[in-house]
Design an enzyme around this catalytic site. Structure first.
Site, PDB file in Angstrom:
ATOM      1  N   THR A  58       0.854  -1.197   0.000  1.00  0.00           N
ATOM      2  CA  THR A  58       0.000   0.000   0.000  1.00  0.00           C
ATOM      3  C   THR A  58       0.888   1.244   0.000  1.00  0.00           C
ATOM      4  O   THR A  58       2.072   1.174   0.326  1.00  0.00           O
ATOM      5  CB  THR A  58      -0.925   0.020   1.232  1.00  0.00           C
ATOM      6  OG1 THR A  58      -0.122  -0.068   2.402  1.00  0.00           O
ATOM      7  CG2 THR A  58      -1.908  -1.130   1.205  1.00  0.00           C
ATOM      8  N   SER A  86      -8.677   9.391 -14.330  1.00  0.00           N
ATOM      9  CA  SER A  86     -10.060   9.787 -14.038  1.00  0.00           C
ATOM     10  C   SER A  86     -10.192  10.206 -12.587  1.00  0.00           C
ATOM     11  O   SER A  86     -10.919  11.159 -12.267  1.00  0.00           O
ATOM     12  CB  SER A  86     -11.020   8.621 -14.313  1.00  0.00           C
ATOM     13  OG  SER A  86     -10.922   8.236 -15.656  1.00  0.00           O
ATOM     14  N   TRP A 117     -11.796  12.542 -23.351  1.00  0.00           N
ATOM     15  CA  TRP A 117     -12.221  11.340 -22.645  1.00  0.00           C
ATOM     16  C   TRP A 117     -13.342  11.739 -21.685  1.00  0.00           C
ATOM     17  O   TRP A 117     -13.235  12.754 -20.985  1.00  0.00           O
ATOM     18  CB  TRP A 117     -11.036  10.718 -21.895  1.00  0.00           C
ATOM     19  CG  TRP A 117     -11.370   9.337 -21.421  1.00  0.00           C
ATOM     20  CD1 TRP A 117     -11.599   8.951 -20.139  1.00  0.00           C
ATOM     21  CD2 TRP A 117     -11.544   8.178 -22.239  1.00  0.00           C
ATOM     22  NE1 TRP A 117     -11.909   7.608 -20.103  1.00  0.00           N
ATOM     23  CE2 TRP A 117     -11.890   7.115 -21.386  1.00  0.00           C
ATOM     24  CE3 TRP A 117     -11.468   7.944 -23.618  1.00  0.00           C
ATOM     25  CZ2 TRP A 117     -12.127   5.825 -21.846  1.00  0.00           C
ATOM     26  CZ3 TRP A 117     -11.717   6.657 -24.080  1.00  0.00           C
ATOM     27  CH2 TRP A 117     -12.035   5.618 -23.203  1.00  0.00           C
ATOM     28  N   HIS A 217      -0.381   4.944 -22.176  1.00  0.00           N
ATOM     29  CA  HIS A 217      -0.028   6.373 -22.101  1.00  0.00           C
ATOM     30  C   HIS A 217       1.494   6.571 -22.114  1.00  0.00           C
ATOM     31  O   HIS A 217       2.247   5.608 -22.227  1.00  0.00           O
ATOM     32  CB  HIS A 217      -0.704   7.003 -20.889  1.00  0.00           C
ATOM     33  CG  HIS A 217      -2.187   7.202 -21.111  1.00  0.00           C
ATOM     34  ND1 HIS A 217      -2.831   8.380 -20.846  1.00  0.00           N
ATOM     35  CD2 HIS A 217      -3.126   6.371 -21.617  1.00  0.00           C
ATOM     36  CE1 HIS A 217      -4.111   8.255 -21.162  1.00  0.00           C
ATOM     37  NE2 HIS A 217      -4.316   7.046 -21.629  1.00  0.00           N
ATOM     38  N   ASN A 273     -11.646   6.782  -1.563  1.00  0.00           N
ATOM     39  CA  ASN A 273     -10.370   6.083  -1.460  1.00  0.00           C
ATOM     40  C   ASN A 273      -9.904   5.795  -2.878  1.00  0.00           C
ATOM     41  O   ASN A 273     -10.368   4.853  -3.522  1.00  0.00           O
ATOM     42  CB  ASN A 273     -10.483   4.792  -0.663  1.00  0.00           C
ATOM     43  CG  ASN A 273      -9.127   4.084  -0.622  1.00  0.00           C
ATOM     44  OD1 ASN A 273      -8.138   4.588  -1.151  1.00  0.00           O
ATOM     45  ND2 ASN A 273      -9.076   2.923  -0.012  1.00  0.00           N
TER      46      ASN A 273
HETATM   47  C1  LIG Z   1      -7.910  13.154 -21.920  1.00  0.00           C
HETATM   48  C2  LIG Z   1      -8.101  12.070 -20.892  1.00  0.00           C
HETATM   49  N1  LIG Z   1      -8.574  12.397 -19.685  1.00  0.00           N
HETATM   50  C3  LIG Z   1      -8.751  11.470 -18.726  1.00  0.00           C
HETATM   51  C4  LIG Z   1      -8.451  10.137 -18.957  1.00  0.00           C
HETATM   52  C5  LIG Z   1      -8.683   9.136 -17.875  1.00  0.00           C
HETATM   53  O1  LIG Z   1      -7.513   8.463 -17.501  1.00  0.00           O
HETATM   54  P1  LIG Z   1      -7.596   6.983 -16.915  1.00  0.00           P
HETATM   55  O2  LIG Z   1      -7.837   6.062 -18.050  1.00  0.00           O
HETATM   56  O3  LIG Z   1      -6.251   6.771 -16.283  1.00  0.00           O
HETATM   57  O4  LIG Z   1      -8.706   6.961 -15.931  1.00  0.00           O
HETATM   58  C6  LIG Z   1      -7.963   9.751 -20.206  1.00  0.00           C
HETATM   59  C7  LIG Z   1      -7.660   8.346 -20.474  1.00  0.00           C
HETATM   60  O5  LIG Z   1      -7.271   7.899 -21.499  1.00  0.00           O
HETATM   61  C8  LIG Z   1      -7.781  10.737 -21.206  1.00  0.00           C
HETATM   62  O6  LIG Z   1      -7.323  10.414 -22.422  1.00  0.00           O
END
Ligand SMILES: Cc1ncc(COP(=O)(O)O)c(C=O)c1O
Length: 422
Positions: A58, A86, A117, A217, A273
């Site tokens: 952790t 996200s 996204w 990424h 969390n």
């Molecule tokens: C522009 C953008 N914002 C947010 C996210 C979210 O990232 P994650 O997939 O790590 O949740 C992505 C994911 O590809 C993204 O391309």
């Protein structure tokens, strides 16, 4: 940890990886040019094993070290690691409307991109803000700056920006608009680690920024994300929101003790969390050492492919990069021109049959996604640029470890198809 497992484990892990790549290539034999390929190696696996064998799985010292090094790389004062990009977007949005920070009120309007996204939009909505779509420039895939100017109204309080596909937005325009209208700016850099506008790394223009370390990424921690900012009070807010509203690891623990509350379990705000695991941070530390090489390889490969597409400019184009920008190429996004003599479907069917994996440019025009029927704020916008990306755009992967001749093979496949159809 105390015992160095590295000499004993490096060789067998390398053998396992070689074996796994063979198995993998059977699995992915449909595509000689897939969307993404693994960029982690023996070192990342050894680092994760080290955490497992130290019983530190952790969030612990490697997370703190990764945050420190990320801040150094990014040029920000503060970094807070979370379990996904996200989650980074979510915590930034919740920090804006948190009663303790008083940055924005619930119900305030925030301008958001129409091609991105979706969690960038869901996060602000979940935090109680009202999103308003801004159109997309199909040449850059970023926010249409004229529409951005038009959409700023009396209710607008903030802008949530994205530098899509590693392409920096023209920040001179955005910064001026934010200053003129006193708007809070947040940046989604989940696809743009390392990109620069006029020498400044993206993620340093607004109040806070999000990054994603998902598998495909710029760097990967398997799943993972980071928030950066320059204000220690705000970064403590992110730490509270990251872990239950718990005062642990924040300045609130050092403040006056509260009667009747055991400081070990003190909660000074609400929270989720969304902590990362220590194994993710172990990966991140290794990946950060290699990010410079990944960046150069992606950029050179993008340029190589661009040369193949250049003679076909009247039919299709890679995204345009501002002359003062350093693009941190995330993928190879292409938009067909209205004059293109064949349909996107015809081209994608051909590419897929030739072993080249394709995808839409993220969610296309988000306002056209079925989910919008539940949310009136997402309905009714006129977004012709986002429609163009939706209808005529797609992207191919861009791998930080690809050989240049793969890009030539890719370009030749396009070339043959175009010559047959024109
Ligand atoms: C522009 C953008 N914002 C947010 C996210 C979210 O990232 P994650 O997939 O790590 O949740 C992505 C994911 O590809 C993204 O391309």
């Amino acid at each position: 940890m105390n015992i160095d497992l590295t000499p004993a484990l490096r060789e067998p892990i390398q053998q396992l990886i070689n074996h796994a790549s063979r198995i993998n290539s059977y699995k992915t034999e449909k595509y000689w040019y897939p969307l993404s390929i693994a960029t982690y190696d023996v070192e990342e696996i050894l680092a994760a094993i080290d955490s497992l064998c130290s019983f530190r799985t952790t969030m612990w010292e490697k997370t703190a070290e990764f945050e420190r090094r990320f801040s150094f790389y990014q040029g920000s004062k503060e970094s807070v690691m979370v379990n996904s990009g996200s989650s980074a977007d979510l915590l930034i949005a919740f920090a804006l409307t948190n009663p303790q920070s008083k940055l924005l009120e619930k119900g305030d309007e925030i301008l958001v991109p129409s091609v991105t996204w979706p969690t960038q939009i869901w996060s602000v909505m979940m935090a109680g803000l009202r999103p308003r779509f801004v159109d997309t420039d199909p040449r850059t895939l970023n926010v249409d700056l004229d529409d951005l100017r038009r959409k700023i109204g009396p209710k607008t309080r903030a802008i949530s920006l994205v530098h899509l596909m590693g392409n920096p937005v023209d920040m001179s325009v955005v910064r001026d608009l934010c200053t003129k209208h006193s708007l809070v700016l947040i940046e989604d850099c989940c696809e743009s680690l390392g990109a620069k506008f006029r020498g400044t790394t993206v993620g340093n223009f607004g109040l806070a920024s999000s990054f994603s370390f998902f598998f495909s990424h710029h760097i990967t921690t398997m799943e993972g994300g980071m928030i950066t900012c320059n204000d220690p009070t705000l970064s403590d807010m992110f730490r509270l929101l990251r872990a239950h509203g718990w005062a642990r690891n924040t300045k609130y623990l050092q403040l006056d003790p509260v009667a009747d509350i055991d400081p070990r379990y003190m909660f000074v705000n609400w929270g989720f969390n969304v902590r990362p695991s220590e194994l993710q941070a172990a990966f991140g530390l290794e990946q950060l050492r290699r990010v410079g090489g990944f960046f150069v390889n992606r950029r050179d490969n993008a340029r190589r492919f661009a040369k193949h597409l250049e003679p076909h400019r009247d039919i299709m184009r890679l995204m345009e990069v501002h002359p003062d920008s350093e693009c941190s190429w995330f993928a190879l996004p292409i938009v067909l021109t209205p004059e293109c003599p064949f349909s996107k479907r015809e081209l994608l069917t051909h590419l897929e049959s030739e072993g080249i994996e394709t995808r839409p440019i993220v969610a296309g025009n988000l306002a056209r996604q079925p989910v919008c029927e539940y949310f009136p704020d997402l309905q009714g916008a006129d977004l012709p640029g986002a429609d163009a990306v939706h209808e005529r755009g797609f992207y191919l992967g861009l791998h930080p470890v690809s050989a240049p001749d793969q890009l030539d093979r890719l370009g030749e496949t396009f070339d043959r198809f175009i010559r047959q159809r024109t």
